[in-house]
Structure formats: C-alpha cells, structure tokens
Design a protein around this motif. Sequence first.
Motif, PDB file in Angstrom:
ATOM      1  N   ILE A  72       0.839  -1.200   0.000  1.00 15.58           N
ATOM      2  CA  ILE A  72       0.000   0.000   0.000  1.00 15.58           C
ATOM      3  C   ILE A  72       0.872   1.246   0.000  1.00 15.58           C
ATOM      4  O   ILE A  72       1.747   1.405   0.853  1.00 15.58           O
ATOM      5  N   ASP A  73       0.601   2.131  -0.955  1.00 17.23           N
ATOM      6  CA  ASP A  73       1.226   3.452  -1.013  1.00 17.23           C
ATOM      7  C   ASP A  73       0.252   4.421  -0.342  1.00 17.23           C
ATOM      8  O   ASP A  73      -0.789   4.758  -0.890  1.00 17.23           O
ATOM      9  N   VAL A  74       0.578   4.853   0.885  1.00 19.64           N
ATOM     10  CA  VAL A  74      -0.312   5.689   1.688  1.00 19.64           C
ATOM     11  C   VAL A  74      -0.020   7.161   1.401  1.00 19.64           C
ATOM     12  O   VAL A  74       1.125   7.600   1.509  1.00 19.64           O
ATOM     13  N   GLY A  75      -1.052   7.920   1.080  1.00 19.79           N
ATOM     14  CA  GLY A  75      -0.838   9.304   0.660  1.00 19.79           C
ATOM     15  C   GLY A  75      -0.116   9.322  -0.669  1.00 19.79           C
ATOM     16  O   GLY A  75       0.908   9.988  -0.837  1.00 19.79           O
ATOM     17  N   CYS A  76      -0.668   8.597  -1.645  1.00 18.48           N
ATOM     18  CA  CYS A  76       0.087   8.261  -2.858  1.00 18.48           C
ATOM     19  C   CYS A  76       0.243   9.401  -3.849  1.00 18.48           C
ATOM     20  O   CYS A  76       1.053   9.311  -4.763  1.00 18.48           O
ATOM     21  N   SER A  77      -0.539  10.485  -3.728  1.00 22.69           N
ATOM     22  CA  SER A  77      -0.503  11.586  -4.697  1.00 22.69           C
ATOM     23  C   SER A  77      -0.698  11.041  -6.112  1.00 22.69           C
ATOM     24  O   SER A  77      -1.701  10.403  -6.379  1.00 22.69           O
ATOM     25  N   ASN A  78       0.267  11.232  -7.002  1.00 19.89           N
ATOM     26  CA  ASN A  78       0.161  10.733  -8.380  1.00 19.89           C
ATOM     27  C   ASN A  78       0.528   9.256  -8.516  1.00 19.89           C
ATOM     28  O   ASN A  78       0.660   8.737  -9.626  1.00 19.89           O
ATOM     29  N   GLY A  79       0.710   8.569  -7.391  1.00 21.44           N
ATOM     30  CA  GLY A  79       0.983   7.136  -7.424  1.00 21.44           C
ATOM     31  C   GLY A  79       2.413   6.779  -7.751  1.00 21.44           C
ATOM     32  O   GLY A  79       2.691   5.681  -8.249  1.00 21.44           O
ATOM     33  N   ILE A 134      -3.506   4.960  -1.985  1.00 20.55           N
ATOM     34  CA  ILE A 134      -4.543   5.608  -1.179  1.00 20.55           C
ATOM     35  C   ILE A 134      -4.219   7.081  -1.025  1.00 20.55           C
ATOM     36  O   ILE A 134      -3.072   7.453  -0.747  1.00 20.55           O
ATOM     37  N   ASP A 135      -5.228   7.934  -1.193  1.00 21.82           N
ATOM     38  CA  ASP A 135      -5.032   9.367  -1.014  1.00 21.82           C
ATOM     39  C   ASP A 135      -6.364  10.023  -0.673  1.00 21.82           C
ATOM     40  O   ASP A 135      -7.432   9.463  -0.942  1.00 21.82           O
ATOM     41  N   LEU A 136      -6.280  11.225  -0.079  1.00 23.37           N
ATOM     42  CA  LEU A 136      -7.472  12.015   0.215  1.00 23.37           C
ATOM     43  C   LEU A 136      -8.024  12.703  -1.022  1.00 23.37           C
ATOM     44  O   LEU A 136      -9.210  12.998  -1.098  1.00 23.37           O
ATOM     45  N   SER A 137      -7.162  12.999  -1.982  1.00 22.35           N
ATOM     46  CA  SER A 137      -7.512  13.839  -3.126  1.00 22.35           C
ATOM     47  C   SER A 137      -7.964  13.007  -4.314  1.00 22.35           C
ATOM     48  O   SER A 137      -7.191  12.211  -4.864  1.00 22.35           O
ATOM     49  N   ILE A 187      -7.819   3.959  -4.040  1.00 19.87           N
ATOM     50  CA  ILE A 187      -8.892   4.166  -3.073  1.00 19.87           C
ATOM     51  C   ILE A 187      -8.759   5.550  -2.462  1.00 19.87           C
ATOM     52  O   ILE A 187      -7.675   5.931  -2.009  1.00 19.87           O
ATOM     53  N   ARG A 188      -9.850   6.284  -2.436  1.00 14.62           N
ATOM     54  CA  ARG A 188      -9.878   7.557  -1.717  1.00 14.62           C
ATOM     55  C   ARG A 188     -10.257   7.248  -0.266  1.00 14.62           C
ATOM     56  O   ARG A 188     -11.389   6.854   0.031  1.00 14.62           O
ATOM     57  N   ALA A 189      -9.286   7.422   0.620  1.00 12.83           N
ATOM     58  CA  ALA A 189      -9.487   7.078   2.024  1.00 12.83           C
ATOM     59  C   ALA A 189      -8.533   7.894   2.876  1.00 12.83           C
ATOM     60  O   ALA A 189      -7.591   8.522   2.368  1.00 12.83           O
ATOM     61  N   SER A 190      -8.766   7.877   4.166  1.00  9.16           N
ATOM     62  CA  SER A 190      -7.928   8.600   5.117  1.00  9.16           C
ATOM     63  C   SER A 190      -6.780   7.730   5.594  1.00  9.16           C
ATOM     64  O   SER A 190      -6.953   6.522   5.822  1.00  9.16           O
TER      65      SER A 190
END
Length: 268
Positions: free
Chosen positions: A110-117, A139-142, A163-166
């Motif tokens: 899992i890439d947490v806070g992935c931005s552009n991946g 996973i990212d908020l944006s 996935i858009r998640a916190s």
Amino acid sequence: MITCPRHRETALTTERIDRVVNGMIETGRLRCPTCATEYPISDGILDLLGQQWPGSIAQLVNVLPPAAWAYERTWRPLALSMLSGEEFPLERELALITELAGVDRGGLMIDVGCSNGLYARALAQARRRSGADGLVVGIDLSMAMLQEARQRARREGLRISFIRASAQALPFAANSASVLAMGGSLNEIGDIPAALAEWRRLLAPHGRGVMMSLVAAGNPPGRIFQQLLGTGGLQFPTVDELNQYFANAGLRLRAQWQYGIVVFSVVQ
C-alpha cells in the motif's frame, strides 16, 4: 480484502457492478454489511470519503486539479535534489524504496498518501519484474491526485487499485500488509500518531514500512520558512521527534538515512 472505514475488520461486499475492464471494476458500488453504507467506484477509484472536506490548507491545495496535474510534471522530479543538498533523481529514490520494501516477498503493498501514485507504480513495476504475487494499492485524500495516478498507471500497463481514504482509517484488516510505503505525505497528513497507529495495525508480522519524510531544518532561514509552511498545516518534526512517533505507535525502527532534511526510515 477491502474493509469499511467505520468497521475496519468488516469486509466490503459487492453491491453492484456496472462495468469491468481487464478484470477490475471500473464502475459500481461496494457495501458494508455491518452499517449498510454504500461506497461508489467511479473510473476505477473506490471513494470511501464522500463529501469529507480537507483538514488544512496543504490538503486543500492537493485536491485542486491543477496541483494534481503539476505534481509529477514539475515539483516531484526536482524535490529531493533541492531538499537534500545533493543530486537525488527519482531513479535513485525509487530504487531505494523498492529495495528497502522487499517487493519480491509479494503480498499486499500500500502506497499511503500516494498523490500521483509514484511509489505505487514503482512497487508494481518491481513486483512485475520479480514475478511475485500480490496487490498494489494507492490511497489518497484527493480525488484529483488519484485520477492522475490512475491515468499514469494505465499508460504503463500496471494493475494498481486506487482508493480515496484517510491515512488514519486505512480500509484493510489487521496484519494484512506486507509493505506500507509513504513518500513525503507524513508532513501534511494531519494526525501523525493516528496515521502511524494504522501502520502498526496493518503491518503483518514480517511486514515492512518504508517512508520518505521531511524533518526540521537545521538552519535559521530553513526553520523560519518551515514555520510559515506550518500555518498551512505542514509539520516538520525533528528526527528525534519522528522516531518517538514511531516508538509511540509500536513501530520498531530498523534503519534510517538522512540527506539534508530528507529522511528515509524503515520500520516494522
């Protein structure tokens, strides 16, 4: 297994599938059997947050489409060279991340806070080269960042779920992740202790967390600039404070390297 953000040990079930491409749901809905909440999938991105508003100015900037478009096209390729004080191209950074992560073990990555991946794509490419089984998730908020990440993954022919998640409510069961990665997002993530507590919950017994983050500057001009950025929600802990965050979350620091204000950490 993707779980409900409200009931993190309850797997989401498929409520409806409208479109499937290459074995992945492009459009549809998942449902939590415990609370009956439904979560939409649109353009291959599962949205677990709905109308949740960004918690800081830094997070607000990231939800804007121009920021998502510009992130890897302008800032990201130059960032570590500027912040570390030495030549640090993306190729060097991504090779370091994938080596430290031990991608050849496979499993859930899992890439947490992935931005552009960026890290998600590097993990997926390394997994493909090694022939290891497993799933890569960004996973990212944006939503804007995730849409850009999805487009980039498609162009490279990579199977990555987005996935858009916190970061404080990761939608996976305990002890399920073999690799957790994060590239710079800790500084803008908000509640750092809660986010790292999720890392501890998710990491499998032999799992590994790999993080690139920024720490407090050592010179007065740098500290003043970071204080200004702090008014927008960015946080710059010292190395000692960062490591105390890890310890408080129950994460064991296995290795760490510092280049200027850039720090790479490996935790278990």
